[in-house]
Design an enzyme around this catalytic site. Structure first.
Site, mmCIF file in Angstrom:
data_model
loop_
_atom_site.group_PDB
_atom_site.id
_atom_site.type_symbol
_atom_site.label_atom_id
_atom_site.label_comp_id
_atom_site.label_asym_id
_atom_site.label_seq_id
_atom_site.Cartn_x
_atom_site.Cartn_y
_atom_site.Cartn_z
ATOM 1 N N GLU A 54 1.937 1.817 0.623
ATOM 2 C CA GLU A 54 0.616 1.237 0.413
ATOM 3 C C GLU A 54 -0.492 2.286 0.549
ATOM 4 O O GLU A 54 -1.412 2.327 -0.274
ATOM 5 C CB GLU A 54 0.357 0.093 1.415
ATOM 6 C CG GLU A 54 1.334 -1.047 1.300
ATOM 7 C CD GLU A 54 2.564 -0.921 2.201
ATOM 8 O OE1 GLU A 54 3.169 -1.953 2.506
ATOM 9 O OE2 GLU A 54 2.911 0.227 2.606
ATOM 10 N N CYS A 82 2.347 -3.041 7.446
ATOM 11 C CA CYS A 82 2.236 -2.807 8.886
ATOM 12 C C CYS A 82 0.753 -2.784 9.259
ATOM 13 O O CYS A 82 -0.112 -2.823 8.379
ATOM 14 C CB CYS A 82 2.901 -1.472 9.237
ATOM 15 S SG CYS A 82 1.973 -0.027 8.661
#
Length: 151
Positions: A54, A82
């Site tokens: 990401e 996360c």
């Protein structure tokens, strides 16, 4: 149909990570119906904890658009982000995140905690879960099964 198309592109990125013996997570960023950035994990090969799919996709999209605000973009990721990645998504002002499968150990978008629903942040991120969930889950499960066999 469109959501599945973009998630398949993220899964292809995860497969690239798998082949490199990286945790197989892939991400793509879409603007105006087109993929503008693709990335997969490179944490192990780069020895850098920030080399998550990401984060890498956000950096590529920002470079392409010459802007840090990605408010007209959507992110597709095979695994729930996360806390570090969820924070970067909020900071980049990404409009919506599509998640393949949830991460019951370190997920920060609904599993362990949900940074996207913390009303203190100045940007709200929409989420949609379970896009090609079985395929997203299988690649990560297969990876860790193989890793345990090697040990």
């Amino acid at each position: 149909m469109e959501k599945e198309y973009f998630m398949k592109a993220a899964i292809k990125e995860a497969q690239k990570a798998y082949k490199k013996e990286e945790v197989p997570i892939g991400a793509v960023i879409v603007k105006d119906g087109k993929i503008i950035a693709r990335a997969h994990n490179l944490k192990e090969s780069k020895n850098d904890t920030t080399e998550h799919a990401e984060i890498r996709a956000i950096k590529k999209a920002s470079k392409k658009l010459e802007a840090w605000r990605l408010s007209e973009c959507e992110l597709y990721t095979t695994l729930e982000p996360c806390p570090m990645c969820a924070g970067a998504i909020i900071q980049a002002r990404i409009k919506k995140v599509y998640i393949g499968t949830m991460d019951e150990k370190t997920g920060a978008c609904g599993s362990v905690l949900n940074l996207f629903e913390d009303h203190k942040f100045n940007h709200k991120v929409e989420t949609e879960y379970g896009i090609l969930e079985e395929e997203s889950k299988k690649i990560i499960q297969d990876f860790f099964k193989q890793l345990r066999k090697k040990k």
